[in-house]
Design a protein around this motif. Sequence first.
Motif, mmCIF file in Angstrom:
data_model
loop_
_atom_site.group_PDB
_atom_site.id
_atom_site.type_symbol
_atom_site.label_atom_id
_atom_site.label_comp_id
_atom_site.label_asym_id
_atom_site.label_seq_id
_atom_site.Cartn_x
_atom_site.Cartn_y
_atom_site.Cartn_z
ATOM 1 N N PRO A 100 -7.520 3.794 6.489
ATOM 2 C CA PRO A 100 -8.191 3.999 5.206
ATOM 3 C C PRO A 100 -9.684 4.301 5.359
ATOM 4 C CG PRO A 100 -7.176 1.824 5.328
ATOM 5 C CD PRO A 100 -7.047 2.431 6.670
ATOM 6 N N PHE A 138 -2.766 0.499 -4.192
ATOM 7 C CA PHE A 138 -2.709 -0.841 -3.612
ATOM 8 C C PHE A 138 -2.134 -1.812 -4.629
ATOM 9 C CE2 PHE A 138 -6.446 1.173 -1.594
ATOM 10 C CZ PHE A 138 -5.987 1.164 -0.290
ATOM 11 N N GLU A 149 -4.028 10.494 -2.050
ATOM 12 C CA GLU A 149 -4.138 9.430 -3.040
ATOM 13 C C GLU A 149 -3.554 8.121 -2.482
ATOM 14 O OE1 GLU A 149 -3.355 9.075 -7.844
ATOM 15 O OE2 GLU A 149 -2.382 10.656 -6.693
ATOM 16 N N LYS A 150 -4.242 6.999 -2.774
ATOM 17 C CA LYS A 150 -3.795 5.703 -2.281
ATOM 18 C C LYS A 150 -3.533 4.763 -3.445
ATOM 19 C CE LYS A 150 -7.627 5.194 0.064
ATOM 20 N NZ LYS A 150 -8.507 6.120 0.768
ATOM 21 N N LEU A 174 -3.822 7.854 8.464
ATOM 22 C CA LEU A 174 -3.570 6.816 7.470
ATOM 23 C C LEU A 174 -4.579 5.670 7.544
ATOM 24 C CD1 LEU A 174 0.325 6.687 7.728
ATOM 25 C CD2 LEU A 174 -1.053 7.776 5.949
ATOM 26 N N TRP A 216 0.700 5.628 0.055
ATOM 27 C CA TRP A 216 -0.222 6.672 0.473
ATOM 28 C C TRP A 216 0.462 8.017 0.287
ATOM 29 C CZ3 TRP A 216 -4.589 5.009 3.649
ATOM 30 C CH2 TRP A 216 -5.471 6.054 3.947
ATOM 31 N N ASP A 217 -0.128 8.840 -0.508
ATOM 32 C CA ASP A 217 0.387 10.193 -0.643
ATOM 33 C C ASP A 217 -0.327 11.048 0.393
ATOM 34 O OD1 ASP A 217 0.966 12.813 -1.306
ATOM 35 O OD2 ASP A 217 1.163 12.345 -3.446
ATOM 36 N N THR A 218 0.382 11.406 1.456
ATOM 37 C CA THR A 218 -0.287 12.083 2.570
ATOM 38 C C THR A 218 -0.695 13.506 2.196
ATOM 39 O OG1 THR A 218 1.864 12.670 3.466
ATOM 40 C CG2 THR A 218 0.793 10.745 4.397
ATOM 41 N N VAL A 262 0.854 -1.176 0.000
ATOM 42 C CA VAL A 262 0.000 0.000 0.000
ATOM 43 C C VAL A 262 0.896 1.234 0.000
ATOM 44 C CG1 VAL A 262 -0.289 -0.443 2.458
ATOM 45 C CG2 VAL A 262 -1.669 1.298 1.400
ATOM 46 N N VAL A 274 -1.638 -2.107 5.555
ATOM 47 C CA VAL A 274 -2.016 -0.783 6.068
ATOM 48 C C VAL A 274 -1.378 -0.551 7.437
ATOM 49 C CG1 VAL A 274 -3.956 0.554 6.942
ATOM 50 C CG2 VAL A 274 -4.159 -0.627 4.742
#
Lengths: 670, 677
Positions: free
Chosen positions: B600, B27, B24-25, B598, B18-20, B16, B477
Amino acid sequence: MSLSAKSFAAPKLFLDKCDFCGRFVFEGESRVERGDKLYCGAPCAAAAVDPPPPQKLAETLADWFRRRDDDQAFAFDPIDLEVFAGAFRTICLEMGHTMTRTAHSPVFYEGEDFTVAVFDREIRRVALWEGNPAQLGSLEHGVRAAISQFGWDNIHEGDVLLHNNSYVGTPHLPEFLMTKPVFHDGQVVAVLANIAHHTDVGGKAPGGMPGDATDIHQEGMLIPPVKAFERGQAVEAIWRIILSNLRTPEPSYGDFLAMVGSIEVGERRIKEMIARHGVDRMLHHMRAVQVHAERRMRAEIERIPNGVYESEIEVEDDGVLPDRRYLIKVAITVLDRDVLFDYRGSDIEARGPINCPFGVSVAASVNAIFNVVDPAVPRNQGAYEPLHFVIPRETIVNCEYPAPLNAGNSETHNLVAECCLGAFAQAVPDRVIAPSGATVSLFSGGGTQIGPNGRRERFAFVQWEPTGWGGAPHRDGNIGITWVGVRSKIFSTEVLESRFPWRIEQHEIRPDSGGAGRFRGGVGIERRYRFLGEEMELSAVADYCKIAPHGWRGGADGGTTDIRIVEHDGTETRPPDRPDGGSSPTKFSGLKLTEGEGFLIRTAGGGGYGDPREREPERVLEDIFDGYVTPAAAVEHYGISQAEAERAFARSWDAVRARLRAGQAKGKTP
Amino acid sequence: MIVVGIDVGGTFTDAVAWDTASGEKFFAKVLSTPDDPPRAFFDALGQLGIALDSVARMVHGTTLATNTVVERRGARIGLIATDGHRDTLDIRRGIRPFGHIHDLLYAPPPPLVRRGLRVGVRGRMDANGAEVEPLAEADIAAAIAFFAEHEVEAVAVAFLFSYANDAHERRVEELVHASRPDLPVSLSSRILPQWHEYERTNTTVADAYMKPAMMRYLERLADDLERHGFKRDLHIMKSNGGVMTARRAAAIPIETYLSGPAGGVVAGYHVGRQTERAGLIVTDMGGTSFEVSVVTPSGYTTTTESEIGLTMPIMLPMLDVRTIGAGGGSIAWLDPGGALKVGPHSAGALPGPASYGRGGEEPTVTDANVILGRLPADRPLAGDLSLDAERARAALAPLAERLGGTIERAAEGIVRICVANMVGQIRAVTSERGLHPRDFALLAGGGAGPLHGAQIAAELGIGTVVVPAYPGLLSAVGLIQSDIRLDFVRSFPARLDEHSFRDLCRIMDELEQEGRRALHEEGHREAPTIEASVEMRYVGQNWQIRVPFDAAGGAAGLAGAFDAEHNRLYGFSLDHHAREFIDLRVAAVGVNAEADRLTPTRVPQGRADGAETQFWDGRADRFEVGQVFDRDGLAPGWRATGPLAIAGVDAVVWVPPRVPVLVDAAGNLELDVGSAL
């Protein structure tokens, strides 16, 4: 009712007693009457009246076996069965956890020497969590005895019964049996029990295990079935009497509380089960799990070839008459779906404490057969239905008041089981290993030391050491595991040195103690203690000192037990050679040690399996490198050449170590 | 900034990213490559499709440490022990595991180091750490030469009482490094400074055993990552639910022992925070195994009593995660006494359940769910895998015949027994801690968990089941949500009084300083959180209870806290009885401030229309009409009542009859099982 001192001398119950085996016959159990004699079942009656030889006894009982075969009409839903069986197991597991986590004595939290169980209202075992298989033979007898003492009419909700009477169902006096019926709408619907080996029980030796006792009263106090709680209230007089007669009242009280706690957890869970599923469904499944276990066990027995398998084993040294040997004999008849254990011909009661009460011999027999069937057979009462016992009273395998018996449970139990395994080995050779060093090798005692604040402190202990197992049909015997008959961890050296005034100078395996064989016996261990306190008393109970665990099918015998007192000058003395050492090298009590002296034990190894000359030479050389076998033994037993053996040894750390020691010794020479 | 979590499991590797900043996520799910683990790692990274130079943090969960021990693929190692005491690993305290009480043919697992490579050297401490005999350096020199001769690849050192005085062990390390700088050394006083020589020795030996493989693996990952443009420290998930740098993991690899399942627990904890639960029973049911642990708002539950490979104790602080062989692939069978059993044998991924159509023929839990209509056969499962109901029925038919009923009843039985097995495990993990399942909600995670969560909850009297936004990606995650977490322990057995309390405070202070230093070395620059606790018991007991340490409360405060905890756990306390402490523990935590953000959420992309389908109703003994929904169509606030199924790409949720279900604000599903009981 008139009371006289005489009527209390021997503990009694309000029950009938089998004239052959002495077992108490519980109300509602089948019984056989012949003239003025009463028997607890057809096997005892057949053995007592016109006794047939062992080869014939089972035949005369064949019809009786068939009539008792499991109720084929009893139906259960296979899915519900598994769900309920799991729930009963989980209840026992929770009871066990509560016990280990709150108990105060190592014998519970380290050794787990206790068993908890759920019974139905006929006092047949539904499920259990066993810490010690030796407790399994007597549990239901002990619970029935407690109930019978009062009768159902006099037992009420909130009553907790307690006793340690070994003649009616505890393995020996240190084991207290606590039991509590569970009520629902005023009716008993289940009975819970916890049997637990306490650290002290009064008597002549701290730890309750005097190796030279000559009657039960030297072994400790004997509490007949009493109500320890009545309608939820502690019966204070009883607790005062018990705790006043223990050397260690404080931890013992904590241990009794842990027992109560475990039973209460079980009671809560039974009541939740009733609330969820209804009492009728619970009762039905208490029966169903037993019928299932009986069918599983009978199916396993059908896989064992029919026949009469005889075996005997000699018991060395009863602790009082060290040169007297006793014979245990068993004839095991496998007849279709039943098994008969016939102990006729076994010796009279021993003078010393190596006698087994009835339940211990049953436990040993059951222990043996469970080792040769699928380990997944549920061990509830149903699995016992196809097993029948003929054990004459007043023998070493079925002793009566006031015979001493503390070591019957820890030592003779193992020998009875080994005897049975010797018989089963003829029927199912692939499932039985060669004889193990079947001794618990138990030390107990206590003494004094000067504490850091300058005051004298007392200490007491009970502990044991593991032994080697016999070689197996396809691999070497296990090293230093507590013997098959029990299940207990041994104590850490760091814990022992932190708690007791000892330095443990060595705790290692014992080379060459595993009997040579194609599959080598497991090795025993050596543990060496130096005493750093003021003075202490040492008691011991161990076997396999004079008779070695035998090798099988050409294998050599395992090493024998050796207990020594290490004198101030380093001399290793056998206990009988000490002025206060009694007469036995492995069974004694109250031997005195002072600061700087020590003691050591070398435990027995297992017998070898198969001709050692058939062992692959590479494996013998590896054993030399690893130090399980010395070069000399490799040459003598395995036919390895001297040169090869020495080459393997030269590569080993033992060779390096010897050179280091020699170098140092030389350096010191002027 | 982008954070990445990569979880390499037995069957699948999940990733996974994750653009904090943008939220944007990404997988990814690929097949694991046990023959060459780094390949799946980079396959998954590639599938994520992100630029590595933009990644700020990367956390990796691995089962390499576990597999190295379980599969016995570790290094050839040597052990240096106290003279006269080199056999603790053979003697094993005489332990026989519970399932082998009546088993003459039982064989304990052989020690990870053979006896011939275990050497005893002179030098002895006593129980208080005082030197009784000086270390014989000639013996050490001989041991080093001996190990060279026998091509030993790593060395474990475990002396008696080294937890009380580590001088001899440290000297051995110096001597080994002086002559063999390349030879890894594991010291028992560093890995587990606690009494019980067997457990400490085994833990140390396991560390040395896996060290060379772990060092090679981590070095290769680091090199390849650097070549791909990743410039930062790779973090590794530890058994305690926190992370450490790959550098530290290579130095003490045993701390990654439970790296695999730990991520799921961390994620479960954060779902608990997101949904404001008082406590969650976190379950993760995949193809072969079922894992369960308990989390509360104050954190994870941990243990120091883990066992590996049947009976090899690893006494390090680990998350208390229990595993049994119960998964979608678990096989149903009848025992000779006529009882229906499910598992522990599994059809695994290959051949897999019969309904996968890959050659499996034995009836599994997944097949049972297909027959009951709970796993919709017409929908694709995990990519291109589709389910074949006819094959499932064919696999169950012989079993149904032997049970004397219909195929549907047999299917129902299989699911019930599988559920009963999982329920037993949950009861065990809660009862040992004095907890009642009823006081918790159940988190149903993993690919197969959401199919069974409602039934498990009903059996345990649990009111609510939470199905997280991405149940099948729970572990991955959790990796990106983890803290840096370093544990320190010191054995200091003493009775609790004013005098010993002062010593206790001093040692706690030392441990805290050590923790702060180590955390700084791990690259954590913010102020750490220090968690200090004392393991205590009544004098005479042996089972310790962990109590939070508060220097301000004094000895009396500590005693009171302990009594209260004992009372809570076991229903009684011995207020006038002496208490003692055994182990002192400090955890230095570099808190991941981003963790909550974070967790989801799941935003609907499709339509909330249900499709009609058929579910087996056991009470009516026939199929009844129900609906199946697409999870991506269900927006927050959506409500319905079972029977229905909710299908997502990573898992299918089964909502039994009369059970209300809703989608919460974050996209988690909440099943109100309690109202249907």
